[in-house]
Design a protein around this motif. Structure first.
Motif, mmCIF file in Angstrom:
data_model
loop_
_atom_site.group_PDB
_atom_site.id
_atom_site.type_symbol
_atom_site.label_atom_id
_atom_site.label_comp_id
_atom_site.label_asym_id
_atom_site.label_seq_id
_atom_site.Cartn_x
_atom_site.Cartn_y
_atom_site.Cartn_z
ATOM 1 N N ARG A 61 176.572 -40.512 -36.631
ATOM 2 C CA ARG A 61 176.023 -41.112 -37.848
ATOM 3 C C ARG A 61 174.496 -41.168 -37.792
ATOM 4 O O ARG A 61 173.823 -40.927 -38.786
ATOM 5 N N PHE A 62 173.955 -41.482 -36.624
ATOM 6 C CA PHE A 62 172.502 -41.489 -36.476
ATOM 7 C C PHE A 62 171.934 -40.087 -36.646
ATOM 8 O O PHE A 62 170.884 -39.898 -37.259
ATOM 9 N N GLU A 63 172.623 -39.096 -36.118
ATOM 10 C CA GLU A 63 172.192 -37.702 -36.290
ATOM 11 C C GLU A 63 172.210 -37.331 -37.768
ATOM 12 O O GLU A 63 171.307 -36.660 -38.261
ATOM 13 N N ALA A 64 173.242 -37.757 -38.468
ATOM 14 C CA ALA A 64 173.336 -37.479 -39.902
ATOM 15 C C ALA A 64 172.199 -38.163 -40.660
ATOM 16 O O ALA A 64 171.654 -37.592 -41.612
ATOM 17 N N MET A 65 171.841 -39.368 -40.240
ATOM 18 C CA MET A 65 170.723 -40.071 -40.889
ATOM 19 C C MET A 65 169.415 -39.302 -40.702
ATOM 20 O O MET A 65 168.600 -39.216 -41.624
ATOM 21 N N ALA A 67 169.123 -36.125 -40.413
ATOM 22 C CA ALA A 67 169.215 -34.976 -41.310
ATOM 23 C C ALA A 67 168.925 -35.386 -42.754
ATOM 24 O O ALA A 67 168.248 -34.665 -43.490
ATOM 25 N N VAL A 68 169.432 -36.544 -43.160
ATOM 26 C CA VAL A 68 169.159 -37.061 -44.506
ATOM 27 C C VAL A 68 167.661 -37.211 -44.704
ATOM 28 O O VAL A 68 167.105 -36.797 -45.724
ATOM 29 N N ALA A 69 166.993 -37.775 -43.737
ATOM 30 C CA ALA A 69 165.546 -37.990 -43.849
ATOM 31 C C ALA A 69 164.801 -36.662 -43.953
ATOM 32 O O ALA A 69 163.866 -36.534 -44.752
ATOM 33 N N ARG A 70 165.207 -35.693 -43.159
ATOM 34 C CA ARG A 70 164.549 -34.373 -43.236
ATOM 35 C C ARG A 70 164.722 -33.759 -44.622
ATOM 36 O O ARG A 70 163.816 -33.126 -45.153
ATOM 37 N N ASP A 71 165.893 -33.964 -45.216
ATOM 38 C CA ASP A 71 166.165 -33.414 -46.542
ATOM 39 C C ASP A 71 165.414 -34.150 -47.651
ATOM 40 O O ASP A 71 165.296 -33.628 -48.749
ATOM 41 N N LEU A 72 164.909 -35.336 -47.360
ATOM 42 C CA LEU A 72 164.229 -36.137 -48.383
ATOM 43 C C LEU A 72 162.763 -35.779 -48.564
ATOM 44 O O LEU A 72 162.120 -36.305 -49.456
ATOM 45 N N THR A 73 162.224 -34.934 -47.729
ATOM 46 C CA THR A 73 160.836 -34.538 -47.907
ATOM 47 C C THR A 73 160.749 -33.789 -49.225
ATOM 48 O O THR A 73 161.374 -32.760 -49.415
ATOM 49 N N CYS A 74 159.990 -34.340 -50.149
ATOM 50 C CA CYS A 74 159.928 -33.741 -51.485
ATOM 51 C C CYS A 74 158.585 -34.028 -52.136
ATOM 52 O O CYS A 74 157.704 -34.639 -51.539
#
Length: 177
Positions: A61-65, A67-74
């Motif tokens: 779950r921490f690894e997934a979090m 990944a979520v943060a990396r995808d939020l760069t916008c």
């Protein structure tokens, strides 16, 4: 790990994840072992402490979090910050009692959860820095402020995602410029 030991390990993780989600991080280890179809000794061989089991369950779950943060760069750092705060709330409230575990762990380098917390702090700080650099949040806003708000909301309305989102939006109205 032998194949049967690996299966036991995976069943323990699955059952612990379900138990923590339903009954919280203080769920009975004996019940978890029983649900996994193993003895409590097998559980303790794989996970000598409750904290070890919690860390193992939360690892993916921490690894997934991250990944979520990396995808939020916008292009919209304010929106990215909002989405990150909501993602953290979903992550924390998916496991009853996790808020208390994280509040203790983030300030205790001896905690098995500390490393995972540090990774989330770094990620969160990066998103906050991007929002500050873009001039969309107050310059005095700190990561500690964000963490306090997220954990406070998680604690106060753990099972109400609609209220969580409303409270995050109210908070952001106060810090966005």
């Amino acid at each position: 790990m032998r194949a049967d030991a690996r299966r036991n390990y995976e069943r323990l993780l699955t059952e612990a994840g379900a138990a923590f989600a339903e009954r919280g991080t203080e769920a009975s280890l004996e019940d978890i072992a029983k649900a996994a179809g193993v003895g409590v000794g097998t559980l303790y061989r794989h996970f000598p402490t409750r904290q070890d089991l919690i860390v193992a369950v939360l690892h993916d779950r921490f690894e997934a979090m991250a990944a979520v943060a990396r995808d939020l760069t916008c292009d919209d750092p304010g929106r990215a910050l909002r989405e990150w705060l909501l993602a953290q709330l979903r992550h924390i409230t998916a496991t009853r009692g996790l808020t208390a575990e994280l509040v203790v762990a983030v300030n205790n380098p001896e905690s098995p959860l500390y490393g995972s917390c540090e990774a989330l702090v770094s990620t969160s700080s990066g998103l906050l820095a991007a929002a500050k650099d873009a001039g969309v949040v107050r310059p005095d806003l700190t990561h500690a402020d964000l963490a306090t708000v997220v954990h406070g909301i998680a604690w106060s309305c753990e099972s109400d995602p609609v209220r969580q989102e409303r409270l995050i939006d109210l908070f952001l109205e106060g810090v966005l410029v």
